[in-house]
Scaffold this active site. Structure first.
Site, PDB file in Angstrom:
ATOM      1  CG  ASN A  48      39.767  44.858  36.812  1.00 27.85           C
ATOM      2  OD1 ASN A  48      38.878  45.701  36.657  1.00 27.85           O
ATOM      3  ND2 ASN A  48      39.625  43.839  36.071  1.00 27.85           N
ATOM      4  CB  VAL A  49      45.214  48.383  37.163  1.00 30.05           C
ATOM      5  CG1 VAL A  49      45.951  48.833  35.965  1.00 30.05           C
ATOM      6  CG2 VAL A  49      44.401  49.353  37.733  1.00 30.05           C
ATOM      7  CD  GLU A  50      42.668  42.624  32.711  1.00 31.85           C
ATOM      8  OE1 GLU A  50      42.546  42.596  31.278  1.00 31.85           O
ATOM      9  OE2 GLU A  50      41.451  42.001  33.222  1.00 31.85           O
ATOM     10  CB  CYS A  59      42.468  41.839  42.149  1.00 29.43           C
ATOM     11  SG  CYS A  59      42.782  40.196  41.529  1.00 29.43           S
ATOM     12  CD  GLU A  61      39.103  42.228  45.173  1.00 31.87           C
ATOM     13  OE1 GLU A  61      39.753  42.705  44.104  1.00 31.87           O
ATOM     14  OE2 GLU A  61      38.259  41.264  44.945  1.00 31.87           O
ATOM     15  CB  CYS A  92      40.202  36.121  43.428  1.00 35.63           C
ATOM     16  SG  CYS A  92      41.871  37.025  43.646  1.00 35.63           S
ATOM     17  CB  CYS A  95      41.273  39.659  46.568  1.00 36.65           C
ATOM     18  SG  CYS A  95      42.337  40.399  45.276  1.00 36.65           S
TER      19      CYS A  95
HETATM   20  N1  THU Z   1      39.689  40.588  39.514  1.00 36.13           N
HETATM   21  C1  THU Z   1      39.360  41.172  40.412  1.00 36.13           C
HETATM   22  O1  THU Z   1      40.090  42.377  40.085  1.00 36.13           O
HETATM   23  N2  THU Z   1      39.119  40.840  41.576  1.00 36.13           N
HETATM   24  C2  THU Z   1      38.819  39.677  41.925  1.00 36.13           C
HETATM   25  O2  THU Z   1      38.561  39.458  43.141  1.00 36.13           O
HETATM   26  C3  THU Z   1      38.791  38.730  40.993  1.00 36.13           C
HETATM   27  C4  THU Z   1      39.320  38.953  39.675  1.00 36.13           C
HETATM   28  C5  THU Z   1      40.065  40.892  38.248  1.00 36.13           C
HETATM   29  C6  THU Z   1      41.543  40.369  37.735  1.00 36.13           C
HETATM   30  C7  THU Z   1      41.529  40.221  35.992  1.00 36.13           C
HETATM   31  O3  THU Z   1      41.786  41.625  35.748  1.00 36.13           O
HETATM   32  C8  THU Z   1      40.122  40.127  35.998  1.00 36.13           C
HETATM   33  O4  THU Z   1      39.300  40.421  37.148  1.00 36.13           O
HETATM   34  C9  THU Z   1      39.746  38.445  35.263  1.00 36.13           C
HETATM   35  O5  THU Z   1      40.154  37.715  36.343  1.00 36.13           O
END
Ligand code: THU
Length: 132
Positions: A48-50, A59, A61, A92, A95
């Site tokens: 994941n990259v915020e 996400c 994925e 999620c 995804c």
């Molecule tokens: N996140 C994912 O990378 N994949 C998922 O399927 C669930 C959530 C990440 C998004 C965000 O950066 C962090 O988890 C908290 O929601």
């Protein structure tokens, strides 16, 4: 009998855990890694990259699916994603849709309740056939 008993899920989970270590999650502090096998034997992964604009977060994925296409396309056959302790987590909702598009109903996922098919994790999915 368990789905795809012979598959080395532990090795795929280790790849997801390695990917998770590259996560950029300074806002949620929730690191995620994902890894998958492709039907031609390739392995793809993502983290994941915020973003300071929180809603723009990618996400793990998303990175995995981007790598799938960048590296030649194909279909995902086996998938797992993990959180910051390397524990299996569920993809999620958004995804699940991405995974369904790129693996189809028979994609196998390691979940918090064992190996499941994509069509169990996202039943009656909207997909390419609906647009035909
Ligand atoms: N996140 C994912 O990378 N994949 C998922 O399927 C669930 C959530 C990440 C998004 C965000 O950066 C962090 O988890 C908290 O929601």
């Amino acid at each position: 009998m368990a789905l795809d008993e012979g598959f080395d899920w532990a090795a795929l989970q280790a790849e997801a855990t390695e990917a998770m270590r590259h996560a950029y999650a300074p806002y949620s502090h929730y690191k995620v890694g994902a890894a998958a096998l492709v039907d031609d034997g390739r392995h793809v992964s993502g983290c994941n990259v915020e973003n300071a604009a929180y809603g723009v977060a990618l996400c793990a994925e998303c990175g995995l699916v981007s790598e799938l296409h960048r590296s030649g396309g194909g279909r995902l056959t086996h998938f797992v994603c993990v959180g910051g302790d390397g524990e299996v987590i569920m993809p999620c909702g958004r995804c699940r849709q991405l995974l369904s598009e790129n693996g189809g109903a028979s994609l196998l996922l390691m979940t918090v309740s064992g190996v499941k098919r994509m069509d169990e994790v996202l039943p009656d999915a909207f997909g390419p056939d609906d647009l035909a």
